[in-house]
Design a protein around this motif. Sequence first.
Motif, PDB file in Angstrom:
ATOM      1  N   PHE A 143     -31.477   9.491   9.096  1.00 52.15           N
ATOM      2  CA  PHE A 143     -30.426  10.183   8.363  1.00 52.15           C
ATOM      3  C   PHE A 143     -30.390   9.713   6.917  1.00 52.15           C
ATOM      4  O   PHE A 143     -30.272   8.524   6.637  1.00 52.15           O
ATOM      5  CB  PHE A 143     -29.077   9.932   9.048  1.00 52.15           C
ATOM      6  CG  PHE A 143     -27.901  10.547   8.351  1.00 52.15           C
ATOM      7  CD1 PHE A 143     -27.870  11.896   8.061  1.00 52.15           C
ATOM      8  CD2 PHE A 143     -26.803   9.770   8.010  1.00 52.15           C
ATOM      9  CE1 PHE A 143     -26.772  12.479   7.436  1.00 52.15           C
ATOM     10  CE2 PHE A 143     -25.700  10.336   7.388  1.00 52.15           C
ATOM     11  CZ  PHE A 143     -25.689  11.688   7.098  1.00 52.15           C
ATOM     12  N   PRO A 196     -28.121  10.767   3.889  1.00 51.08           N
ATOM     13  CA  PRO A 196     -27.007  11.615   3.433  1.00 51.08           C
ATOM     14  C   PRO A 196     -27.194  12.175   2.022  1.00 51.08           C
ATOM     15  O   PRO A 196     -26.771  13.292   1.742  1.00 51.08           O
ATOM     16  CB  PRO A 196     -25.783  10.702   3.518  1.00 51.08           C
ATOM     17  CG  PRO A 196     -26.314   9.317   3.640  1.00 51.08           C
ATOM     18  CD  PRO A 196     -27.693   9.410   4.197  1.00 51.08           C
ATOM     19  N   HIS A 230     -19.082  12.418   5.882  1.00 54.41           N
ATOM     20  CA  HIS A 230     -20.187  11.871   6.666  1.00 54.41           C
ATOM     21  C   HIS A 230     -20.423  12.674   7.945  1.00 54.41           C
ATOM     22  O   HIS A 230     -21.578  12.948   8.302  1.00 54.41           O
ATOM     23  CB  HIS A 230     -19.910  10.394   6.988  1.00 54.41           C
ATOM     24  CG  HIS A 230     -21.050   9.702   7.653  1.00 54.41           C
ATOM     25  ND1 HIS A 230     -22.149   9.259   6.958  1.00 54.41           N
ATOM     26  CD2 HIS A 230     -21.278   9.392   8.952  1.00 54.41           C
ATOM     27  CE1 HIS A 230     -22.998   8.709   7.793  1.00 54.41           C
ATOM     28  NE2 HIS A 230     -22.496   8.764   9.013  1.00 54.41           N
ATOM     29  N   ASP A 231     -19.366  13.076   8.611  1.00 53.66           N
ATOM     30  CA  ASP A 231     -19.495  13.826   9.860  1.00 53.66           C
ATOM     31  C   ASP A 231     -20.173  15.180   9.612  1.00 53.66           C
ATOM     32  O   ASP A 231     -21.076  15.570  10.344  1.00 53.66           O
ATOM     33  CB  ASP A 231     -18.114  14.016  10.502  1.00 53.66           C
ATOM     34  CG  ASP A 231     -18.202  14.694  11.859  1.00 53.66           C
ATOM     35  OD1 ASP A 231     -18.994  14.231  12.704  1.00 53.66           O
ATOM     36  OD2 ASP A 231     -17.475  15.697  12.061  1.00 53.66           O
ATOM     37  N   LYS A 257     -23.868  14.676   8.851  1.00 48.87           N
ATOM     38  CA  LYS A 257     -24.618  14.356  10.073  1.00 48.87           C
ATOM     39  C   LYS A 257     -24.923  15.630  10.861  1.00 48.87           C
ATOM     40  O   LYS A 257     -26.031  15.801  11.368  1.00 48.87           O
ATOM     41  CB  LYS A 257     -23.824  13.388  10.964  1.00 48.87           C
ATOM     42  CG  LYS A 257     -23.986  11.934  10.643  1.00 48.87           C
ATOM     43  CD  LYS A 257     -25.373  11.464  10.914  1.00 48.87           C
ATOM     44  CE  LYS A 257     -25.424  10.478  12.046  1.00 48.87           C
ATOM     45  NZ  LYS A 257     -26.756   9.877  12.154  1.00 48.87           N
ATOM     46  N   LYS A 258     -23.938  16.516  10.971  1.00 47.12           N
ATOM     47  CA  LYS A 258     -24.145  17.773  11.694  1.00 47.12           C
ATOM     48  C   LYS A 258     -25.170  18.645  10.975  1.00 47.12           C
ATOM     49  O   LYS A 258     -26.028  19.259  11.614  1.00 47.12           O
ATOM     50  CB  LYS A 258     -22.817  18.513  11.862  1.00 47.12           C
ATOM     51  CG  LYS A 258     -21.880  17.829  12.839  1.00 47.12           C
ATOM     52  CD  LYS A 258     -20.532  18.495  12.891  1.00 47.12           C
ATOM     53  CE  LYS A 258     -19.610  17.725  13.828  1.00 47.12           C
ATOM     54  NZ  LYS A 258     -18.259  18.264  13.832  1.00 47.12           N
ATOM     55  N   HIS A 288     -27.526  17.556   8.961  1.00 47.46           N
ATOM     56  CA  HIS A 288     -28.805  16.853   9.136  1.00 47.46           C
ATOM     57  C   HIS A 288     -29.437  17.212  10.481  1.00 47.46           C
ATOM     58  O   HIS A 288     -30.625  17.523  10.553  1.00 47.46           O
ATOM     59  CB  HIS A 288     -28.567  15.338   9.040  1.00 47.46           C
ATOM     60  CG  HIS A 288     -29.681  14.511   9.580  1.00 47.46           C
ATOM     61  ND1 HIS A 288     -30.798  14.205   8.844  1.00 47.46           N
ATOM     62  CD2 HIS A 288     -29.850  13.931  10.785  1.00 47.46           C
ATOM     63  CE1 HIS A 288     -31.610  13.468   9.576  1.00 47.46           C
ATOM     64  NE2 HIS A 288     -31.061  13.285  10.768  1.00 47.46           N
ATOM     65  N   HIS A 289     -28.620  17.187  11.519  1.00 50.97           N
ATOM     66  CA  HIS A 289     -29.129  17.492  12.855  1.00 50.97           C
ATOM     67  C   HIS A 289     -29.754  18.891  12.895  1.00 50.97           C
ATOM     68  O   HIS A 289     -30.893  19.061  13.331  1.00 50.97           O
ATOM     69  CB  HIS A 289     -28.006  17.383  13.895  1.00 50.97           C
ATOM     70  CG  HIS A 289     -28.399  17.902  15.238  1.00 50.97           C
ATOM     71  ND1 HIS A 289     -29.236  17.209  16.078  1.00 50.97           N
ATOM     72  CD2 HIS A 289     -28.103  19.068  15.874  1.00 50.97           C
ATOM     73  CE1 HIS A 289     -29.444  17.924  17.172  1.00 50.97           C
ATOM     74  NE2 HIS A 289     -28.762  19.062  17.072  1.00 50.97           N
TER      75      HIS A 289
END
Length: 124
Positions: free
Chosen positions: A37, A39, A79-80, A83-84, A86-87
Amino acid sequence: MKLLTHNMLTSKCMKAVTVGYPLGINASDVRVSEVDFNPDFIAKIIPKVDWAVLWNAAESIGQLEGLPKDIVENYENDHDFLKKAHHVLLEVDIINGELICPETGRKFPISNGIPNLLLNEDEV
């Protein structure tokens, strides 16, 4: 093929195709693999992505994983959300299937994660 790649592909080089975007997805083999990850990278790539196309692509292959339909405000610091994103952008990989031109219905194979958008002579 990553959904980041899908977001940038088009079939507009074909005869009689004016836009050719977004390509439909018919996935027969989807894999999810962990990717480191970063960011900062995700925050910088989001403005370049057609978010609605990304969201629809993720939905069509059953990989939304809580991804919001719209980009959240101040996403660079969420951040959340990053992350989503990124996934969906980097960890979801379409191994086999096909991409479908929205204007002609022409199918382009995806084999071993590589989309083949080569055209026949009569399509150029």
